[in-house]
Design a protein around this motif. Sequence first.
Motif, PDB file in Angstrom:
ATOM      1  N   LEU A 159      -9.444   2.630  -2.550  1.00 38.39           N
ATOM      2  CA  LEU A 159      -8.302   3.535  -2.499  1.00 38.39           C
ATOM      3  C   LEU A 159      -8.926   5.076  -2.775  1.00 38.39           C
ATOM      4  O   LEU A 159      -9.321   4.959  -3.999  1.00 38.39           O
ATOM      5  N   GLN A 189      -4.397   7.590  -0.751  1.00 35.39           N
ATOM      6  CA  GLN A 189      -4.079   6.173  -0.670  1.00 35.39           C
ATOM      7  C   GLN A 189      -3.278   5.799  -1.963  1.00 35.39           C
ATOM      8  O   GLN A 189      -2.355   4.874  -1.730  1.00 35.39           O
ATOM      9  N   GLN A 200       0.366   4.560  -1.947  1.00 34.72           N
ATOM     10  CA  GLN A 200       0.854   3.004  -1.947  1.00 34.72           C
ATOM     11  C   GLN A 200       1.353   2.599  -3.394  1.00 34.72           C
ATOM     12  O   GLN A 200       2.160   1.737  -3.546  1.00 34.72           O
TER      13      GLN A 200
END
Length: 304
Positions: free
Chosen positions: A268, A272, A276
């Motif tokens: 990640l 991201q 997330q």
Amino acid sequence: MKNKSLTALVSAFSRAYHAELNQLKIFDDSLARQLLTDEEYEGIAGNMSQGIAFFQPGFVGTQEQALRRVVDHQLSPSPLGRAAFAEQALEVATVHGARQYLIFAAGYDTFAYRQPEWASKLQIFEIDHPATADDKRRRVAALNLDQPSNLHYISADFSEPDWQSRMLDSHAFDLSVISFCSLLGISYYLPKDVFKSFLSAIAKLLPSGSSIVFDYPDEHTFTPQAGERTQKQVMMTARAGEPMQASYSYAELEHMLEDVNLLIYQHLTPAQITGQLFQAYNDSQPGQPITAFDNVNYCLAVKR
């Protein structure tokens, strides 16, 4: 390393502050506050709020507003995000057969004392330098918490060549059992060759299917292209006597992991991570969002 880690204490403070202040949390460390004395908590809070001019020049507001700005902007994104990422990955790994959880440089991690029902399948090992490990145990003892039956402490100095023997001496550690390893907050402070050797040593101890989760600074960390927060973090850790020593490009990291028989399973970037792991919290706090730390990526690697 002769004394307890200052960065570990500040990480515990940031997790405690976030858990105490918010109803909806990025990561809920419900015990972190109890591990810190009032003097430590208030001292760190005071130092950080008074440092608002360093973190955000031109800020106008109260001392409490300054503290929240410093914590949300500078201190908590990495400890919260990487802990959430690691424990989510740990739960998945447990479903797929992991039965040992090895927490390297455990610091003031509290997972063993707030473990969910699914963790009862795990043997949990906190592995840390004797100075920090002893300080952690003293704090836990003062809280009169019952030690979980599946928790094991291992004191090891990772700078010593035979640190693995400390693990092998533990009667509970099983070389044949699929394991999940947490190396959070470690890669920053080791030279590249040392970190690679560290990963290699861990991988050699574990069977195929075991996994390692860690965070790492990207290749722009020590360059003018680094984000403002990163540049200040580099200065802060140096002043604390724990200077950052390495950074990695994705390609460099991938090659290094392949050399030690590890494959990237999940990766990640900051964007991201924010999308997330932070989105639900940010939706609940639109006026005070938290974004993942600049130039820091998360990686989950699996042994082939």
